[in-house]
Design a protein around this motif. Structure first.
Motif, short mmCIF file in Angstrom:
data_model
loop_
_atom_site.label_atom_id
_atom_site.label_comp_id
_atom_site.label_asym_id
_atom_site.label_seq_id
_atom_site.Cartn_x
_atom_site.Cartn_y
_atom_site.Cartn_z
N ARG A 193 -4.92 -2.00 9.36
CA ARG A 193 -4.66 -3.17 10.19
C ARG A 193 -4.34 -4.38 9.31
O ARG A 193 -4.97 -4.59 8.27
N LEU A 194 -3.38 -5.15 9.73
CA LEU A 194 -3.00 -6.37 9.04
C LEU A 194 -2.86 -7.46 10.08
O LEU A 194 -2.12 -7.30 11.06
N ASN A 195 -3.59 -8.56 9.90
CA ASN A 195 -3.62 -9.64 10.89
C ASN A 195 -4.00 -9.12 12.27
O ASN A 195 -3.41 -9.48 13.29
N ASN A 196 -5.00 -8.20 12.27
CA ASN A 196 -5.54 -7.61 13.50
C ASN A 196 -4.53 -6.77 14.27
O ASN A 196 -4.72 -6.51 15.46
N LYS A 197 -3.49 -6.32 13.60
CA LYS A 197 -2.50 -5.45 14.23
C LYS A 197 -2.39 -4.17 13.42
O LYS A 197 -2.43 -4.19 12.19
N HIS B 151 4.49 4.81 8.88
CA HIS B 151 5.78 4.73 8.19
C HIS B 151 5.78 3.59 7.17
O HIS B 151 6.23 3.76 6.03
N ILE B 152 5.24 2.45 7.56
CA ILE B 152 5.20 1.29 6.64
C ILE B 152 4.23 1.55 5.51
O ILE B 152 4.51 1.23 4.35
N VAL B 153 3.08 2.16 5.82
CA VAL B 153 2.10 2.47 4.78
C VAL B 153 2.71 3.42 3.75
O VAL B 153 2.57 3.22 2.53
N TYR B 154 3.39 4.47 4.24
CA TYR B 154 4.04 5.42 3.32
C TYR B 154 5.12 4.72 2.51
O TYR B 154 5.32 5.01 1.33
N ASN B 155 5.85 3.81 3.14
CA ASN B 155 6.90 3.06 2.45
C ASN B 155 6.31 2.24 1.31
O ASN B 155 6.86 2.19 0.20
N VAL C 228 -0.84 -1.20 11.48
CA VAL C 228 0.37 -1.01 10.68
C VAL C 228 0.78 0.45 10.79
O VAL C 228 -0.05 1.35 10.60
N SER C 229 2.01 0.71 11.12
CA SER C 229 2.47 2.08 11.32
C SER C 229 2.37 2.88 10.03
O SER C 229 2.44 2.33 8.93
N PRO D 248 14.24 -6.38 2.10
CA PRO D 248 13.64 -5.13 2.59
C PRO D 248 12.14 -5.10 2.43
O PRO D 248 11.58 -4.16 1.89
N GLY D 249 11.45 -6.13 2.88
CA GLY D 249 10.01 -6.21 2.71
C GLY D 249 9.25 -5.46 3.78
O GLY D 249 9.78 -4.59 4.47
N ILE D 250 7.98 -5.83 3.97
CA ILE D 250 7.12 -5.13 4.92
C ILE D 250 7.56 -5.37 6.35
O ILE D 250 7.59 -4.49 7.18
N SER D 251 7.90 -6.60 6.66
CA SER D 251 8.29 -6.94 8.03
C SER D 251 9.56 -7.75 8.00
O SER D 251 9.95 -8.30 6.98
#
Length: 496
Positions: free
Chosen positions: A393-397, A402-406, A399-400, A167-170
């Motif tokens: 941004r991570l790797n120039n993309k 939702h993921i930051v809050y997670n 990050v939602s 259950p990691g970041i991606s």
């Protein structure tokens, strides 16, 4: 709709069959070395496989569908079932006759924590030592990821299990089919293990020591065949450098290894998490090596023959302990708590770092720290430009949110559990240093801790409840908190 209990029991049976098969492998090692433990290990394998066969037989008419709820239950229950059955070789051979101690050693193995209650490791039969290392190796890449590779034989999709297990970041996949992803990960895992075994053998280890340390290194576990751990080979720097290389690889996202093997090296070098992980290792090693060289040279010379000179020794032991703690492998070349007070606190802090997401290491993980730092810096900009939308941004993309809050939620929960874990250990009678060290080590799956649980002793001093409590923390850390804790919430068990 209710839970599909039959599929849960069926997969538990499958895992028990896998576990029993590995026990047979340990029994064969026992035969080769004539250690006298062969019948007992075979009996443990037979009992485990018999129970697994019965579970699969009586649930053969199950619905071949795994929903998210079943996925979380299967992963947590799977680790517990494997750990419970994994005590049988210890109990049957009398190597660890006490159930609490045997369970602690087993769950420490499967969660790749590497904390031990054994005082004389070298007195154990070879078959048991090999089984001990195998528990690391099985748990390293993940029991469920292994099962996913063969679930298609049962007509079962494995995405829900993979999500709960990792259950990691991606959820980056190497292949559109999740089973092919699991197979590719295991191929890399096995390949690294065989390569390290070969190199350690060439460097001077016996084959038995080489295979056991390879199993422990790639899983970032830390169980050794020697009472002194890797310090036993302090007069052979090559062995320690080989182990360091594979600790680094094991703490790297295995997707990076796959990309490198397929010629996409530039993609690896541009990956922000990999670069941050490498920078952390390099900078922390410089700090440790300088302090060891200038302030801890007396202690170092007491523990390690400086076969290549004082500077090389300081760099080697600094790098080794940084890698061992950051990747949560937990191998030991010295008692770092005996160097300087600063380095004791320094290594304690590293217990919260962890390796890369998608690696076999424990801890919070580098990518989470990276996102928290990025988000913290952006808060200054957001304060000055309140109407601006400035994404992380991570790797120039982007990050939602939702993921930051997670990630923030995970970090807060992790620290809260660390505090609760330390409080429980303190209540059980451990001093401050031992309590915080034991909690951080168990939750981060590190192995060595501080105080009375320092790198050159073990966890046998814990009272029985303390061992079960640390085992619970190990499971929480290995499954990254949510997978286990969600089972303790009332909303999970509500019928939908």
């Amino acid at each position: 709709m209710g839970l599909n209990l039959r599929i849960i029991a069926h997969i538990m049976g499958l895992l028990l069959l896998c576990n029993g098969s590995f026990m047979i492998l340990a029994a064969l090692v026992s035969v080769v070395y004539s250690d006298g433990a062969t019948p007992e290990i075979f009996m443990a394998a037979i009992v485990t496989m018999l129970v697994g066969t019965m579970a699969m037989f009586y649930t053969r008419g199950h619905k071949k569908e795994v929903k998210p709820k079943e996925g979380y239950i299967i992963v947590t229950a799977g680790w517990l079932v494997m750990s419970i059955s994994g005590v049988l070789p210890y109990i049957f051979t009398g190597s660890i006759p006490n159930l609490t101690n045997a369970f602690f050693e087993t769950i420490s193995g499967y969660t790749t924590t590497g904390a031990s209650i054994l005082s004389d490791i070298e007195a154990l039969p070879e078959g048991i030592l090999f089984w001990r290392s195998l528990t690391h190796w099985i748990g390293g890449m993940g029991i469920i990821v292994l099962a996913i590779a063969i679930l298609p034989l049962l007509g079962i999709g494995g995405m829900q299990l993979f999500t709960a297990e990792a259950p990691g970041i991606s959820s980056d996949k190497l292949h559109p089919r999740i089973t092919d992803t699991a197979k590719r990960l295991w191929l890399i895992y096995v390949g690294y293990t065989l390569l390290e075994t070969l190199l350690l053998k060439l460097a001077g280890m016996s084959f038995f020591d080489a295979i056991n340390h390879a199993l422990s290194t790639l899983s970032t576990g830390g169980f050794s065949t020697k009472n002194q751990s890797v310090a036993f080979w302090n007069d052979n720097p090559w062995i320690q450098y080989i182990i360091m290389l594979f600790m680094f690889l094991a703490g790297t996202n295995f997707v990076m290894s796959y990309l490198a093997f397929t010629g996409k090296v530039q993609k690896v070098l541009k990956d922000e998490e990999f670069r941050t992980y490498f920078f952390f290792i390099l900078s922390f090693t410089i700090i440790a090596a300088v302090l060891v060289y200038f302030e801890a040279d007396v202690q170092i010379s007491d523990y390690h023959p400086m076969v290549w000179g004082a500077a090389e020794s300081a760099i080697r032991h600094g790098l080794f302990q940084v890698l061992a703690v950051v990747t949560t492998t937990g191998f030991v070349t010295a008692d770092f708590t005996n160097w300087t007070p600063f380095l004791t606190v320094f290594f304690f802090g590293l217990m919260f770092l962890g390796g890369s997401a998608g690696s076999t290491s424990g801890g919070i993980k580098v990518v989470r720290h990276l996102l928290i730092i990025k988000n913290g810096i952006l808060e200054f900009k957001r304060t000055l430009h309140s109407n601006a939308i400035i994404p992380v941004r991570l790797n120039n993309k982007s990050v939602s949110e939702h993921i930051v809050y997670n990630v923030i939620g995970f970090f807060v929960l992790y620290m809260l559990l660390f505090i609760i874990g330390a409080l429980v250990l303190a209540y059980l009678g451990l001093d401050f240093e031992s309590a915080i060290g034991g909690a951080a080590s168990s939750l981060g799956n590190v192995g060595p801790a501080l105080g009375d649980l320092n790198p050159v002793v073990n966890f046998s001093i814990l009272p029985p409840f303390g061992k079960w409590w640390c085992g619970f923390l190990m499971l929480l850390g290995r499954l990254e908190l949510f997978t286990v804790l969600i089972l303790l919430t009332p909303v999970f068990w509500k019928r939908t």
